[in-house]
Structures are given as structure tokens and as C-alpha cells.
Design a protein around this motif. Structure first.
Motif, PDB file in Angstrom:
ATOM      1  N   MET A  85      49.332  71.927 -19.419  1.00 41.59           N
ATOM      2  CA  MET A  85      49.964  71.225 -20.531  1.00 41.59           C
ATOM      3  C   MET A  85      49.021  70.192 -21.166  1.00 41.59           C
ATOM      4  N   HIS A  86      48.310  69.448 -20.327  1.00 37.94           N
ATOM      5  CA  HIS A  86      47.424  68.359 -20.750  1.00 37.94           C
ATOM      6  C   HIS A  86      48.214  67.150 -21.258  1.00 37.94           C
ATOM      7  N   THR A  87      49.079  67.323 -22.217  1.00 39.43           N
ATOM      8  CA  THR A  87      50.028  66.278 -22.590  1.00 39.43           C
ATOM      9  C   THR A  87      51.380  66.926 -22.839  1.00 39.43           C
ATOM     10  N   MET A  88      52.455  66.138 -22.722  1.00 41.06           N
ATOM     11  CA  MET A  88      53.805  66.666 -22.897  1.00 41.06           C
ATOM     12  C   MET A  88      54.579  65.788 -23.868  1.00 41.06           C
ATOM     13  N   ALA A  89      55.283  66.437 -24.784  1.00 40.41           N
ATOM     14  CA  ALA A  89      55.998  65.709 -25.829  1.00 40.41           C
ATOM     15  C   ALA A  89      57.045  64.768 -25.251  1.00 40.41           C
ATOM     16  N   MET A 100      52.118  80.570 -13.586  1.00 39.22           N
ATOM     17  CA  MET A 100      51.785  79.365 -12.839  1.00 39.22           C
ATOM     18  C   MET A 100      51.456  78.255 -13.831  1.00 39.22           C
ATOM     19  N   LEU A 101      51.797  77.036 -13.448  1.00 41.33           N
ATOM     20  CA  LEU A 101      51.485  75.854 -14.244  1.00 41.33           C
ATOM     21  C   LEU A 101      50.552  74.960 -13.440  1.00 41.33           C
ATOM     22  N   VAL A 102      49.465  74.530 -14.070  1.00 35.58           N
ATOM     23  CA  VAL A 102      48.515  73.627 -13.429  1.00 35.58           C
ATOM     24  C   VAL A 102      48.819  72.206 -13.889  1.00 35.58           C
ATOM     25  N   ALA A 103      49.148  71.323 -12.942  1.00 40.51           N
ATOM     26  CA  ALA A 103      49.393  69.915 -13.235  1.00 40.51           C
ATOM     27  C   ALA A 103      48.194  69.103 -12.767  1.00 40.51           C
ATOM     28  N   ASN A 104      47.824  68.096 -13.547  1.00 40.17           N
ATOM     29  CA  ASN A 104      46.665  67.282 -13.194  1.00 40.17           C
ATOM     30  C   ASN A 104      46.928  66.371 -12.004  1.00 40.17           C
ATOM     31  N   THR A 105      48.168  65.929 -11.852  1.00 38.84           N
ATOM     32  CA  THR A 105      48.515  64.975 -10.799  1.00 38.84           C
ATOM     33  C   THR A 105      49.894  65.300 -10.244  1.00 38.84           C
ATOM     34  N   ASP A 106      50.234  64.655  -9.136  1.00 45.17           N
ATOM     35  CA  ASP A 106      51.577  64.802  -8.573  1.00 45.17           C
ATOM     36  C   ASP A 106      52.626  64.335  -9.569  1.00 45.17           C
ATOM     37  N   LEU A 107      52.334  63.258 -10.289  1.00 50.75           N
ATOM     38  CA  LEU A 107      53.287  62.753 -11.266  1.00 50.75           C
ATOM     39  C   LEU A 107      53.544  63.771 -12.361  1.00 50.75           C
ATOM     40  N   GLU A 108      52.484  64.414 -12.851  1.00 49.86           N
ATOM     41  CA  GLU A 108      52.667  65.422 -13.898  1.00 49.86           C
ATOM     42  C   GLU A 108      53.477  66.602 -13.372  1.00 49.86           C
ATOM     43  N   ALA A 109      53.266  66.970 -12.120  1.00 46.61           N
ATOM     44  CA  ALA A 109      54.060  68.046 -11.523  1.00 46.61           C
ATOM     45  C   ALA A 109      55.541  67.667 -11.509  1.00 46.61           C
ATOM     46  N   LYS A 110      55.842  66.436 -11.123  1.00 40.67           N
ATOM     47  CA  LYS A 110      57.233  65.978 -11.107  1.00 40.67           C
ATOM     48  C   LYS A 110      57.824  65.974 -12.513  1.00 40.67           C
ATOM     49  N   GLN A 111      57.028  65.600 -13.502  1.00 43.13           N
ATOM     50  CA  GLN A 111      57.511  65.596 -14.885  1.00 43.13           C
ATOM     51  C   GLN A 111      57.813  67.009 -15.363  1.00 43.13           C
ATOM     52  N   LEU A 112      56.976  67.968 -14.995  1.00 44.25           N
ATOM     53  CA  LEU A 112      57.243  69.361 -15.360  1.00 44.25           C
ATOM     54  C   LEU A 112      58.546  69.848 -14.747  1.00 44.25           C
TER      55      LEU A 112
END
Length: 417
Positions: free
Chosen positions: A129-133, A164-176
Motif C-alpha cells: 500500500m505504502h500509504t492508505m487513505a 498477499m499484502l506486504v506491510a512495512n510495520t506491525d502497525l501498518e499490518a494492524k491498520q490493514l
């Protein structure tokens, strides 16, 4: 790989080019070094760009003609998705059957094209995603524009389509998972890397001499795109507070702002310079300039700016990771960063830098003054910054992403069977 809205060959620091550009090209290079052939599809923004650029052994960048070469904003690009997708499919059709084994899309626009390619080619889609709205809209900077509903819907569609979705951090994974209802089994955390050969400690005195900086200056550096999201104004306001508290600092403080206007910052490209003048940070007879505006520079030159700085400030309202913070730490420079997004992963608070809650200039002035005013603390943070940066390497990122590709292939086979 698909990077529709910005080319990995573009100069980071202006326009839409930033950390994602670095991510795509550096990951692709490391994958190619492992024997993976990588084609990167991006939209051509100049008529003079060659259709195909050999960017290294096993690495090709393909410029796709989709819409006018110049003048299109990122918000206008959805209208070009169909023609871009058509040209991507046409390029694949010219190859032997089964030429591609996987698609890795970057940012939601690319994910829309990637989802079509996945179904057409019968290969797995991995998306970053890199960034999310939804995240950006929850932490909107003053003067910034909210992301449109069309982007939110598009992101939700990509999250649903990706194997599969690649998240940069644990926080980004939780946001997804929490904001986009992503299946936790399809989300993998892989930290971006840092080029540890390029970004490394240098002789600070000599580097400052080369850049025209006084050896005894307190150099507070901002590097990145000039837009409300990145909040360079917070740094300038904090510096004004520091000078109000201790006017004698004026002859030692230097604040280089390395980058160019981007995003909503293009609406008022002179706004930051105007703010600097209004805050008294631009010199007059007998009063030296505090702020120095520097156009975007190549990565090798950026490494020198990091190494020359006393502190690198990253006051963003949101960062999915924060490559600037990681690169600065690799150069042995402490970071003062906002306690948001991926910055809480990149910066080890109290060991490699300081995290600041919120964007109050007074709190930022406190943190910056603490780092430059306490020599023992600064020395500890310098050592901690180098140690923290070693946690992030592009080689490790590439190895983990390859494993994600394999998981995506397995998931796709299972879904078909």
C-alpha cells in the motif's frame, strides 16, 4: 512490478517521488541480484523517455504511454487506468506464454492494474500500500486535502483482490486488518531497507566544509517533499521558539530544507519560504540566514547532508515507514521524529533519537534543544542510530519479499484447487 503513478527512476524529494520510488528500485535491484528478472511498469511522463530502460542486470523499467505526458495530477490518474492496463497486457502478450510468475503492485492505482493482470495471466498478486487513505484522513495536516472516497473504495478492492499484502510495520499490518478488513493470513510484515554502503557515517567536519556549513554549527536538517503531510513548517516554528528562548543560538543554528514542493504543497509552493521570512529565519543585515533551501539532490549527495547534520527532523503527520529517518540513522545522525506510523518502529526512542508526541512547536523545540545541547546524549544517540539502522537492509527485505511471493503462489494454487 507495477508503479503507475511515479517512476522508480525519478529523483526523490519532489513531485510524487519519495520513499516509494526508493523502495521499488532498491528492492528490484536486490531481487535481480538474487537471479530474479524484474520488469517495472510505470507511466511515461515525458515524450523523450525511451520505452524500455535497462536499469541493471535482470532489471528493466518499461515506460507506458497513458494520457498526457505532463500536467496530470495523481488525483486525475484513475481516468488513465484502462489505457495503462491495456498497454501492460499488450507488453506481456508479446512475451512467451507464462513469462511472468508474479505481480507486485505499489500504491492503490497500481493495485487496480495488478488485479486485472493477476486474473488475466493466472499469477499471484502481491500488493504494497505504502500509504492508505483512511490513515491519512485520520491524521490530516492543516492545509492538506482529504483523500477522496474513490481512493478509499479502490484500496478496499485491491486489499480484497491481492493474494498477499506486504506491510512495512506491525502497525501498518494492524491498520490493514482493522481499517480494511484484510485477512490476517494474507498480511506479512516486511521492513524496508537502507543502503548501508551508501548511507554511513562520514567525517563530519570535512563533509560540512564541502557543503559550506560551519564546523561548530547546530545543523537541524529536513529532507523530503515539501507538503503539509511532511510538516516542515513544524520544524521552522520550533526553531523560532528556540531562538526566542536563546537569541544567541542564531549564529550557530542552520536549518537546511532539502527537497521540493509536492502534493498539496504545489498549491502554494512559496508558503514555506514565506513562513521562514515571517518567523525571522531569513537573514537581514547583521543577522545571518537560519534556513537554507536546497533543491532535491541525488542519493549520494543526500547521504552527505545526513552525515553533516547534528539532527535530522521528521515531523510528518504520518509515515508508513520513514526511510528518511532510517537513512539518517545509518549515517550516524540522531533523529527527532513524530511518534506516528512507521516512525515508532524506525526510531528507537531514547537510543537512536527522540520521538515527539504531537506537533506543538514548543515540544519540538524542547526535543531539538535537548539533543544539540547535551553532548553526552548526542554521542549516545549517534552510536544508537548506527546500531538501529543495521536492523534494516535491502538484502534482508528482498529475501523476505521472495518468501512472500512463494506464499502468494501457494495461496493462489490452493484457491484454484
Amino acid at each position: 512490478m507495477i508503479s503507475l503513478h511515479t517512476s522508480p527512476l525519478d529523483q526523490p524529494g519532489t513531485g510524487d517521488a519519495g520513499g516509494m520510488n526508493v523502495y521499488v528500485i532498491e528492492l528490484a535491484r536486490r531481487l535481480a541480484a538474487r537471479g530474479v528478472e524484474v520488469d517495472i511498469f510505470t507511466r511515461a511522463t515525458r515524450s523523450t523517455l525511451p520505452p524500455v530502460v535497462e536499469a541493471g542486470d535482470g532489471l528493466v523499467v518499461r515506460h507506458i504511454h497513458a494520457g498526457p505526458f505532463e500536467g496530470l495530477t495523481k488525483e486525475e490518474l484513475p481516468a488513465q487506468l484502462c489505457v495503462f492496463a491495456r498497454e501492460v497486457l499488450r507488453a506481456e502478450a508479446a512475451q512467451p506464454s507464462g513469462h511472468y510468475d508474479a505481480v507486485h503492485s505499489h500504491y492503490w492505482l497500481s493495485g487496480q492494474v495488478g488485479a486485472l493482470a493477476r486474473d488475466r495471466w493466472g499469477v499471484p498478486l502481491v500488493h504494497s500500500m505504502h500509504t492508505m487513505a483512511k490513515v491519512k484522513n485520520d491524521a490530516l495536516a492543516l492545509g492538506d486535502h482529504p483523500e477522496p472516497a474513490a481512493r478509499v473504495i479502490g484500496e478496499e478492492q485491491v486489499v480484497e483482490a491481492a493474494d498477499m499484502l506486504v506491510a512495512n510495520t506491525d502497525l501498518e499490518a494492524k491498520q490493514l486488518i482493522n481499517l480494511y478488513d484484510a485477512d490476517p493470513g494474507r498480511v506479512e510484515v516486511v521492513h524496508p531497507g537502507v543502503d548501508l554502503d551508501l548511507f554511513r557515517p562520514l567525517d563530519r567536519a570535512r563533509t560540512r566544509d564541502d557543503l559550506g556549513l560551519a564546523r561548530d554549527a547546530h545543523v537541524l536538517l529536513f529532507a523530503g517533499r515539501i507538503q503539509p503531510l511532511k510538516a516542515p513548517d513544524v520544524l521552522l516554528r520550533a526553531v523560532a521558539v528556540m531562538l526566542e528562548r536563546d537569541p544567541s543560538l542564531r549564529h550557530r543554528l542552520v536549518v537546511p530544507v532539502v527537497g521540493g514542493p509536492s502534493g498539496s504543497g504545489l498549491d502554494r509552493p512559496e508558503a514555506l519560504a514565506t513562513l521562514a521570512r515571517d518567523l525571522g529565519l531569513v537573514g537581514s543585515p547583521g543577522r545571518p540566514d537560519v534556513v537554507r533551501f536546497v533543491p532535491p539532490v541525488a542519493q549520494a549527495d543526500l547521504a552527505r547532508w545526513y552525515a553533516a547534520a547534528s539532527v535530522v527532523a521528521v515531523p510528518s503527520y504520518n509515515e508508513s515507514f520513514g526511510l528518511v529517518a532510517a537513512e539518517a540513522q545509518a549515517a550516524g545522525t540522531p533523529v527527532v521524529a513524530a511518534a506516528v506510523g512507521g516512525l515508532t518502529t524506525v526510531v528507537d526512542d531514547g537510543r537512536s533519537g527522540l520521538l515527539v508526541d504531537g506537533h506543538d512547536p514548543r515540544a519540538w523545540a524542547d526535543a531539538l534543544a535537548r539533543v544539540v545541547g547535551d553532548e553526552a546524549l548526542h554521542a549516545r544517540l549517534e552510536a544508537g542510530a548506527v546500531a538501529q539502522a543495521r536492523r534494516f537492509s535491502w538484502e534482508a527485505t528482498a529475501a523476505q519479499v521472495l518468501a512472500v511471493y512463494e506464499r502468494a503462489r501457494t495461496r493462489m494454487r490452493e484457491s484454484v484447487s
